[in-house]
Design an enzyme around this catalytic site. Structure first.
Site, PDB file in Angstrom:
ATOM      1  N   TYR A 188       0.852  -1.187   0.000  1.00 50.81           N
ATOM      2  CA  TYR A 188       0.000   0.000   0.000  1.00 50.81           C
ATOM      3  C   TYR A 188       0.888   1.236   0.000  1.00 50.81           C
ATOM      4  O   TYR A 188       1.867   1.317   0.742  1.00 50.81           O
ATOM      5  CB  TYR A 188      -0.901   0.016   1.240  1.00 50.81           C
ATOM      6  CG  TYR A 188      -1.745   1.265   1.309  1.00 50.81           C
ATOM      7  CD1 TYR A 188      -3.005   1.307   0.720  1.00 50.81           C
ATOM      8  CD2 TYR A 188      -1.263   2.422   1.921  1.00 50.81           C
ATOM      9  CE1 TYR A 188      -3.769   2.466   0.746  1.00 50.81           C
ATOM     10  CE2 TYR A 188      -2.014   3.588   1.940  1.00 50.81           C
ATOM     11  CZ  TYR A 188      -3.263   3.602   1.357  1.00 50.81           C
ATOM     12  OH  TYR A 188      -4.014   4.751   1.372  1.00 50.81           O
ATOM     13  N   GLU A 201      -3.322   7.570  -4.320  1.00 48.97           N
ATOM     14  CA  GLU A 201      -3.281   6.284  -3.633  1.00 48.97           C
ATOM     15  C   GLU A 201      -2.998   5.167  -4.621  1.00 48.97           C
ATOM     16  O   GLU A 201      -3.691   5.036  -5.630  1.00 48.97           O
ATOM     17  CB  GLU A 201      -4.612   6.015  -2.920  1.00 48.97           C
ATOM     18  CG  GLU A 201      -4.599   4.729  -2.104  1.00 48.97           C
ATOM     19  CD  GLU A 201      -5.965   4.401  -1.521  1.00 48.97           C
ATOM     20  OE1 GLU A 201      -6.906   4.152  -2.312  1.00 48.97           O
ATOM     21  OE2 GLU A 201      -6.100   4.397  -0.289  1.00 48.97           O
TER      22      GLU A 201
END
Ligand code: ADP
Ligand code: MG
Length: 382
Positions: free
Chosen positions: A108, A196
């Site tokens: 992530y 993101e």
């Protein structure tokens, strides 16, 4: 303003972020052609302004071009409901046909503005992928947040610290630091509020690739990014919010049934708090701004009333630049034009408050005038 995955990847790729080869398709035939160019076996991904697509059936593997066409055909023209879209879902007009990647690990990575820290932060986790929300909730120690001082930018030691948290093999550290720097630069250059990449993958052959990308631009900075406006897809946005933004009204749809119309964002938030403290739920955030005129007030009320979930209305006006009598005329005008007249509670204070209240009483509309926020809350609860 949100970007689609394919737009975000194109933008990031220009900054040197490695992304898989992919083509956008608006029809099954285009998907077949794209898959053909990629060698047949591909991933077909619904393009909507929301995450959670994988779990909702919006990301599917096709073993050949024909199957890519079938999957694209079954997605395009439908509405995809994910954990992030709300129950009404988001329309799928396009799919991204992407080469399949052999994934070793899913990581992530994000850059966001942290309001509390008043600076950008880079957030990483070695446990990326579709379960990131659970990871953050249950094992927050697996998430590292690195604040960036905007005056000096991302420092090499911070890049190494992030790489360490990601438990990257030695050969991937330099490429990772370069990727982090590229994303930080893209974030600053474009006035993004979020980038993101989830997952950022380490491939079986040791490369880093951005397999997903979400990018949000700060609406208040769009005036200096004329090119970015071409990337807007209003089909993905709430129809009333689009109409409001075109009229220069700050409106956010919420889940309750008390329509709120206020001048000033801070007062609007306080008014929503009051509605909540009275045990009711606001149907919207609506700020007409300081310099609104009668027409804008009327437009704002009509817009709010066009949301069928609005059953009661609370108007809270602090007259300053916007005089209360002008606001009152706008309210009366809108209620005259509207096809329904939900119960209306009005609080007015400040410049020309008495004249404003007079306009409201003379209108013959059933309006409950209150003086304090507490009275407003009680009235709205009743
Ligand atoms: P979302 O976050 O909306 O669910 P993603 O783009 O992250 O959508 O895709 C979900 C999952 O699908 C990823 O975590 C990854 O495991 C898999 N995936 C996505 N794109 C590819 C690809 N090109 N090759 C292989 N797997 C992929
Ligand atoms: Mg994702």
């Amino acid at each position: 303003m949100k970007l689609h995955e394919y737009q975000a990847k194109e933008l990031l790729a220009r900054y040197g972020v490695p992304v898989p080869e992919a083509y956008v398709a608006s029809s099954a035939a285009e998907a077949v052609e794209a898959a053909g160019r990629l060698g047949g076996r591909v991933v077909v991904k619904a393009q909507v302004h929301a995450g959670g697509r994988g779990k909702a059936g919006g990301v599917k593997v096709a073993s050949d071009a024909a199957e890519a066409g079938t999957i694209a055909g079954s997605l395009i023209g439908t509405t995809l409901v994910t954990a992030q879209t709300g129950p009404s879902g988001a329309p799928v007009d396009k799919v991204l046909v992407e080469q399949t990647v052999d994934i070793e690990r899913e990581l992530y990575f994000s850059v966001i503005t942290d309001g509390g820290l008043r600076r950008p932060v880079i957030i990483v986790s070695s446990a990326g992928g579709m379960e990131i929300e659970e990871v953050a909730r249950e094992t927050p120690e697996r998430v590292l947040t690195e604040p960036i001082d905007p005056a000096v930018g991302l420092q090499p030691f911070q890049g190494r610290r992030l790489a360490e948290a990601l438990e990257l093999p030695a050969g991937a550290v330099r490429p990772f630091v370069a990727l982090a720097e590229a994303c930080y630069k893209a974030f600053m250059d474009n006035d993004a509020s979020m980038i993101e990449i989830n997952p950022l993958v380490l491939t079986k052959d040791g490369r880093l690739l951005a397999l997903d990308a979400k990018l949000t631009l700060d609406d208040d900075a769009l005036f200096r990014h004329a090119d970015a406006l071409a990337l807007r897809d209003t089909g993905q946005e709430d129809a009333l919010e689009v109409e409001a933004s075109e009229a220069g009204i700050a409106y956010v749809k919420l889940d309750g049934n008390v329509g709120c119309m206020v001048n000033g964002a801070g007062l609007a938030m306080a008014t929503m708090d009051i509605v909540k403290s009275a045990g009711a739920e606001p149907a919207n955030f609506l700020d007409v701004g300081g310099g609104a005129n009668e027409e804008k007030i009327s437009t704002a009320i009509l817009l709010m009333l066009s949301d069928p979930s609005v059953e009661r209305v609370l108007v809270n006006i602090f007259g300053g630049i916007l005089r209360c009598d002008i606001a009152a005329r706008g309210i009366v005008d809108a209620y005259g034009k509207a096809d329904r007249q939900p119960a209306l509670v009005v609080r007015m204070l400040g410049t020309n408050a008495d004249e404003g209240k007079q306009v409201l009483s003379d209108s013959g509309l059933a309006i409950e005038l209150v003086d304090t926020l507490r009275d407003a809350a009680e009235a709205i609860a009743r």
